[in-house]
Design an enzyme around this catalytic site. Structure first.
Site, PDB file in Angstrom:
ATOM      1  N   SER A 145       3.350 -35.214  81.764  1.00 26.94           N
ATOM      2  CA  SER A 145       3.102 -36.422  80.995  1.00 26.94           C
ATOM      3  C   SER A 145       2.666 -37.231  82.138  1.00 26.94           C
ATOM      4  O   SER A 145       3.069 -37.433  82.929  1.00 26.94           O
ATOM      5  CB  SER A 145       4.052 -36.853  80.065  1.00 26.94           C
ATOM      6  OG  SER A 145       3.775 -38.083  79.530  1.00 26.94           O
ATOM      7  N   TYR A 158      12.574 -40.923  80.070  1.00 25.84           N
ATOM      8  CA  TYR A 158      11.666 -39.665  79.596  1.00 25.84           C
ATOM      9  C   TYR A 158      10.683 -39.417  80.971  1.00 25.84           C
ATOM     10  O   TYR A 158      10.674 -38.496  81.614  1.00 25.84           O
ATOM     11  CB  TYR A 158      10.865 -40.133  78.645  1.00 25.84           C
ATOM     12  CG  TYR A 158       9.816 -38.936  78.277  1.00 25.84           C
ATOM     13  CD1 TYR A 158      10.043 -37.859  77.489  1.00 25.84           C
ATOM     14  CD2 TYR A 158       8.432 -39.265  78.616  1.00 25.84           C
ATOM     15  CE1 TYR A 158       8.977 -36.900  77.179  1.00 25.84           C
ATOM     16  CE2 TYR A 158       7.531 -38.383  77.946  1.00 25.84           C
ATOM     17  CZ  TYR A 158       7.651 -37.224  77.259  1.00 25.84           C
ATOM     18  OH  TYR A 158       6.636 -36.271  76.966  1.00 25.84           O
TER      19      TYR A 158
END
Lengths: 252, 468
Positions: A145, A158
């Protein structure tokens, strides 16, 4: 196995309910992939997607797989490769986004999320790599990501796990050179899925299908790293260099 | 130590077929005799074992990712020729090139020559290769009178078409999945010279080519047409070349002295760095235009050397590199007589397709061989070289061609294929189940396996795995 025109014969999706993962599977089934194995913790959650892929023409199996159960990964994955005589394409898609504020209240929760997003992906990734190496071919798609590119206050738990996974994948790609297997590292920006449904759209938001299309194209041309959308690559050249006080001002 | 084949493995290597697509890493062993092949086939390996010759099959027939590949080119030796029958016993790793060099000076030639002389005897049998004389002489295995096969488990069998027709014809065209051919006896044909008397005719379009072939092929032992699919405007015009072996007295006097002096050479080597865009619409169109104009409008009885007539591409070593790192696929199909319209529509759809058909060849086949998976059948065969472009367009087009070929009762050549779908095979090869039974008998543990087998599920072992 991948055929002369790059079509995978069979696909294993680790994180069998992942929307992006399923969108990738859907693309390849449309293109002629005939065997899809969905591996995930919640067999019920995979029933509908499995049915959809069957309608699209694939033979689909769902198998239990728990990203947290690190000790079982190697044996589980070896078992899947043996049962289905190998896979041409493996998509490593499991992840949890979590709630950053809640993580800060309950650190243990953050630790568990990090296990899924990083530690679990590391052991599963290495277990897959072992199998690909022994079958002498095959491709691994790792969903990283852009959150891992520069930590932000809003999602650094995250983001930090994805940063680790990103670095891991680059290393794994190097380790697999000459083995006949390779790794495609995918760095999507904001993707509209169930995982992000509670959030307002980020800038340059894309759909799971957009990611799948980009992955298909990247596998076709033999790319090793892609960003979705593509220009994020250049956006991050700038964003990475931005002084922290300025970066802080860019909320989302 | 019996069963220990690991000492034979020399290295692990990324292997591809001639099309240079879909590489897989394989352990490579280089046996030099039948004993070592036996040893290798005693072991059950999770990813199987497969024999490889000179790697001229285009797809994934001679590789097995993660498995063992037996590079058989070290199994050599050519026996004496029986002067009465032309019978000769040759080791499985001998190339047709070596064989021709050995036998031509004695006035003999190989009964069936494919488009390259760089195939091994074992490979020629495993693919049951055909040549320009198929309409007269049939495929390669028709001329094989006996073969020595090492079957899984390590037993060596001597089989003949009369004594063990099942295993013999399962091996002929069986893509190496019944065993390893370590030796074969074949019948050579007598020739007086190393020349072919060639008639060349240019044709205006595909229909003219086909009618000329249908009407005149019987007069020639060898016949093939090159077709221009480089542009739609070309309309499938072609150059038809047909010929017969030249008797000595048909040659000019000064050629007769060394009329059997066969020493083919490769002239140049294609560079390894050719970019993938080199073979494009423009270059293909230009190449085809040149090739067409280079051919005489009509010429009769021109003596051409065997290497120029049979193996024109062999004069460029590694010509497969010109397609760049993505490689290429060859689509070769056959449709029975009466399905000419299918062939025509496939040819023109490929011409209008997403990639330029660089090289196209048309040929009429004669009688089929009894091989269960043997490719040739009475009809027309078209072979088209296409750059292996990735993406959905070419996938879809070739899948569609597969369906039309199957509907017409035809088939796609396994030795050329690298992309077909498993579901097509049983329609194209109606005797597949019969073949599987024989394979399961000689190889109950699945010791032999190749990437081709796994992709197309030839042996039927995949379908046993998938849970209902």
């Amino acid at each position: 196995m991948t055929d002369a025109l790059g079509r995978p014969r069979s696909l294993l999706l680790l994180g069998g309910a992942s929307e992006i993962g399923l969108a990738i599977a859907q693309r390849f089934v449309e293109r002629g992939t005939r065997t899809v194995v969905l591996a995930g913790r919640n067999l019920e959650a995979m029933a509908d997607p499995a049915a959809r892929l069957r309608t699209a023409g694939a033979e689909v199996a769902t198998v239990p797989f728990d990203a947290v159960d690190i000790d079982a990964h190697d044996a589980d994955i070896q078992g899947m490769f043996e049962q289905f005589d190998g896979f041409s394409l493996v998509v490593l898609a499991f992840a949890v986004l979590g709630d950053q504020r809640r993580f800060e209240e309950e650190p243990a929760l953050a630790g568990h999320a990090a296990v899924i997003n990083y530690a679990g992906a590391v052991s599963a990734g290495l277990a897959v790599a072992r199998q690909l190496r022994s079958q002498g071919r095959g491709r691994l798609v790792v969903l990283s990501s852009v959150a891992g590119q520069r930590p932000r206050r809003d999602n650094f738990v995250y983001g930090s796990a994805k940063a680790g996974l990103d670095a891991f994948s680059i290393g794994l790609s190097e380790a697999l050179r000459g083995s006949g297997a390779d790794v495609l590292l995918v760095r999507p920006g904001f993707v509209r899925t169930r995982m992000t449904a509670h959030l307002p759209d980020g800038p340059f938001a894309v759909s799971a299908k957009d990611v799948a299309v980009a992955v298909e194209r990247a596998l076709d041309r033999g790319a090793t790293v892609i960003w979705v959308p593509g220009f994020l690559r250049w956006a991050f050249v700038v964003l990475r260099l931005l002084p922290q006080p300025l970066f802080r001002l860019l909320r989302r | 130590m019996p069963g220990d084949a690991s000492r034979l493995v020399t290295h692990r290597e990324l292997l591809t077929g001639w099309g240079r697509t879909s590489p897989s890493a394989c352990d490579v062993a280089t046996p030099t005799n039948a004993g070592e092949v036996c040893l290798a086939l005693q072991t059950v390996r999770p990813r199987g074992t497969i024999a490889r010759g000179l790697g001229r099959s285009y797809g994934d027939a001679a590789q097995s990712g993660g498995g063992l590949v037996l590079d058989c080119t070290g199994i050599t030796g050519i026996g004496p020729i029986d002067p009465q029958t032309g019978s000769v016993t040759v080791a499985g790793g001998v190339s047709l090139d070596d064989l021709a060099r050995a036998v031509l000076p004695q006035g003999w030639f190989i009964p069936v020559s494919p488009g390259t002389r760089f195939v091994t005897i074992g490979g020629a049998i495993a693919a049951d290769v055909h040549g320009k004389n198929h309409h007269v002489d049939g495929s390669f295995c028709r001329h094989v009178t006996s073969l020595t096969l090492v079957i899984p488990g390590g037993k060596t069998l001597q089989i003949t078409p009369e004594g063990d027709p099942e295993l013999f014809w399962a091996t002929a065209g069986g893509m190496g999945l019944t065993g390893v051919v370590v030796e074969a006896t074949l019948r050579l044909i007598p020739v007086e010279s190393r020349y072919i008397l060639v008639d060349t005719e240019r044709t205006a379009d595909l229909d003219e080519t086909m009618s000329l072939m249908a009407e005149g092929d019987a007069r020639y032992r060898y016949s093939v047409a090159w077709i221009d699919l480089g542009s739609r405007r070309a309309g499938g015009r072609g150059v038809l070349t047909r010929g017969n072996h030249a008797p000595l007295d048909a040659l000019p006097e000064h050629w007769r002295v060394d009329a059997l002096d066969h020493r083919p050479r490769t002239r140049i080597t294609a560079p390894p760095w050719a970019p993938s865009w080199l073979v494009n619409m423009l270059s293909v169109r230009a190449f085809n235009e040149l090739w067409f104009r280079k051919a005489p409008r009509e010429r009769r009885a021109e003596p051409q050397s065997i290497e120029a007539f049979f193996y024109p591409l062999d004069s460029i070593a590694c010509w497969n590199r010109v397609y760049g790192k993505r490689g290429f696929v060859q689509y070769q199909c056959v449709v029975p007589f009466g399905a000419e319209h299918t062939l025509r529509s496939i040819a023109f759809d490929l011409a209008a397709g997403p990639v330029p058909p660089a090289l196209t060849v048309l040929k009429r086949f004669g009688e089929a061989s009894p091989g269960h998976l043997s490719f040739p059948m009475p009809g027309w065969t078209l072979a088209v070289d296409l750059p292996a472009a990735r993406g959905r367009d070419l996938d879809a087009l070739l899948d569609d061609c597969d369906r039309r070929v199957a509907d017409a009762g035809g088939r796609v050549y396994l030795a050329k294929d690298g992309r077909m779908h498993a579901s097509m095979v049983s329609t194209m090869y109606p005797r597949l189940n019969e073949w599987r039974e024989i394979v399961h008998r000689v190889d109950p543990d699945g010791r032999l396996a190749s990437d081709l087998d796994r992709r197309l599920d030839l042996t039927g072992r995949q379908s046993e795995r998938m849970p209902a």
